[in-house]
Scaffold this motif. Structure first.
Motif, PDB file in Angstrom:
ATOM      1  N   THR A   1       0.837  -1.189   0.000  1.00 25.08           N
ATOM      2  CA  THR A   1       0.000   0.000   0.000  1.00 25.08           C
ATOM      3  C   THR A   1       0.879   1.248   0.000  1.00 25.08           C
ATOM      4  O   THR A   1       2.053   1.205   0.386  1.00 25.08           O
ATOM      5  N   ASP A   2       0.310   2.364  -0.428  1.00 27.72           N
ATOM      6  CA  ASP A   2       1.065   3.609  -0.424  1.00 27.72           C
ATOM      7  C   ASP A   2       1.586   3.920   0.971  1.00 27.72           C
ATOM      8  O   ASP A   2       2.752   4.319   1.135  1.00 27.72           O
ATOM      9  N   ASP A   3       0.740   3.744   1.975  1.00 24.38           N
ATOM     10  CA  ASP A   3       1.152   4.066   3.344  1.00 24.38           C
ATOM     11  C   ASP A   3       2.309   3.184   3.790  1.00 24.38           C
ATOM     12  O   ASP A   3       3.255   3.666   4.426  1.00 24.38           O
TER      13      ASP A   3
ATOM     14  N   ARG B   1       4.031  12.784  -4.404  1.00 28.05           N
ATOM     15  CA  ARG B   1       4.009  11.354  -4.085  1.00 28.05           C
ATOM     16  C   ARG B   1       3.385  10.554  -5.225  1.00 28.05           C
ATOM     17  O   ARG B   1       3.835   9.447  -5.537  1.00 28.05           O
ATOM     18  N   GLU B   2       2.381  11.122  -5.871  1.00 29.09           N
ATOM     19  CA  GLU B   2       1.737  10.448  -6.993  1.00 29.09           C
ATOM     20  C   GLU B   2       2.710  10.260  -8.156  1.00 29.09           C
ATOM     21  O   GLU B   2       2.622   9.283  -8.908  1.00 29.09           O
TER      22      GLU B   2
ATOM     23  N   ARG C   1       8.101   1.867  -7.252  1.00 22.89           N
ATOM     24  CA  ARG C   1       7.478   0.549  -7.391  1.00 22.89           C
ATOM     25  C   ARG C   1       8.077  -0.192  -8.593  1.00 22.89           C
ATOM     26  O   ARG C   1       8.343  -1.391  -8.521  1.00 22.89           O
TER      27      ARG C   1
ATOM     28  N   LEU D   1       5.939   7.562  -6.339  1.00 20.13           N
ATOM     29  CA  LEU D   1       5.725   6.169  -5.935  1.00 20.13           C
ATOM     30  C   LEU D   1       5.681   5.192  -7.111  1.00 20.13           C
ATOM     31  O   LEU D   1       6.229   4.080  -6.987  1.00 20.13           O
TER      32      LEU D   1
ATOM     33  N   VAL E   1       5.486   4.331   1.891  1.00 24.31           N
ATOM     34  CA  VAL E   1       5.984   5.596   2.426  1.00 24.31           C
ATOM     35  C   VAL E   1       6.642   5.370   3.789  1.00 24.31           C
ATOM     36  O   VAL E   1       7.709   5.943   4.076  1.00 24.31           O
TER      37      VAL E   1
END
Length: 256
Positions: free
Chosen positions: A127-129, A152-153, A160, A156, A132
């Motif tokens: 997940t993003d969280d 962040r968009e 990935r 990430l 991060v």
């Protein structure tokens, strides 16, 4: 990064997963005046933002090796941090096999276990969280970038993609015994790299191995850039005149 008219050496730097060539910008003031500093721009970032990130290691390493072969008038040294260590190793292996006038003078690997010692953390689909959280714990990525939804968009997906590339990568078995000296660095408090993993890099060379730790975690080199660059050139200054000459191999990584 830093050019000079008649360099005695070119140092090519390879950034970490999610990283960019700009990570090495501060090194321009640290290398000797007669050394040209270059940094690799991976696809998907900086002025290559419109390109898709590489999906496989060969897609990344082969074009870099081909471009590096054109710089055959001056000895090359390669430095890679984290993912960049593996990319630099793959490029060095290609250069060592190429019929160029000047082979690689040295390979420097940092913050990455050697072949057979890496372990996937399977973060590409986290997940993003969770991603991060991991990035903040490792350092090296601005907290302001990760806190900004728009930045962040953009960031990430790139990291990935780099993590997927690393998950898919399989180091050669057995690893090639390069006629290139290898020096490995790591942060003494790095939870992802230990002494055993660092010493595994000794298997990729028949021309001398050395290792050193610095205080700090995975991104120790941000705090110790000057000392790290100085150490690089203690090895290069004795090896660039005769590329491939051996370096001593200490039994354990030495500390500053």
């Amino acid at each position: 990064m830093r050019t000079c008219r008649a360099p005695r050496l070119r140092l090519i730097c390879f950034p970490h997963a999610g990283g960019s060539a700009g990570f090495f910008r501060s090194w321009a003031a640290l290398v000797p005046d007669d050394v040209e500093l270059l940094a690799v721009r991976y696809p998907g970032r900086e002025d290559r933002f419109a390109e898709s990130p590489a999906r496989h290691m060969a897609d990344l390493a082969e074009p870099i090796a081909q471009a590096s072969m054109k710089l055959d008038d001056t000895p090359l040294a390669l430095f890679g941090h984290s993912m960049g260590a593996t990319v630099a190793f793959e490029v060095t292996a290609r250069l060592a096999d190429a019929p160029t006038a000047v082979g690689p003078a040295a390979l420097f690997v940092s913050g990455r276990p050697g072949p057979g010692k890496t372990r996937s953390r399977h973060l590409a689909d986290a997940t993003d969280d969770r991603l991060v959280e991991d990035l903040l714990a490792m350092g090296g990525t601005s907290a302001e970038v990760l806190a900004n939804p728009e930045l962040r968009e953009l960031f990430l997906p790139v990291i990935r993609a780099d993590y997927r590339l690393l998950d898919a990568y399989r180091s050669p078995v057995p690893p090639p015994a390069l006629a290139v000296p290898v020096v490995a660095y790591y942060g003494a408090e790095d939870g992802h790299v230990d002494e055993d993993g660092v010493n595994a890099w000794s298997a990729v060379t028949r021309s001398g191995f050395a290792a050193r730790s610095f205080p700090g975690g995975h991104f120790y080199l941000e705090q110790h850039a000057a000392a790290l660059v100085t150490d690089l050139f203690t090895h290069l200054d004795t090896n660039t005149s005769t590329p491939g000459s051996a370096m001593p191999a200490p039994k354990t990584p030495r500390r500053p």
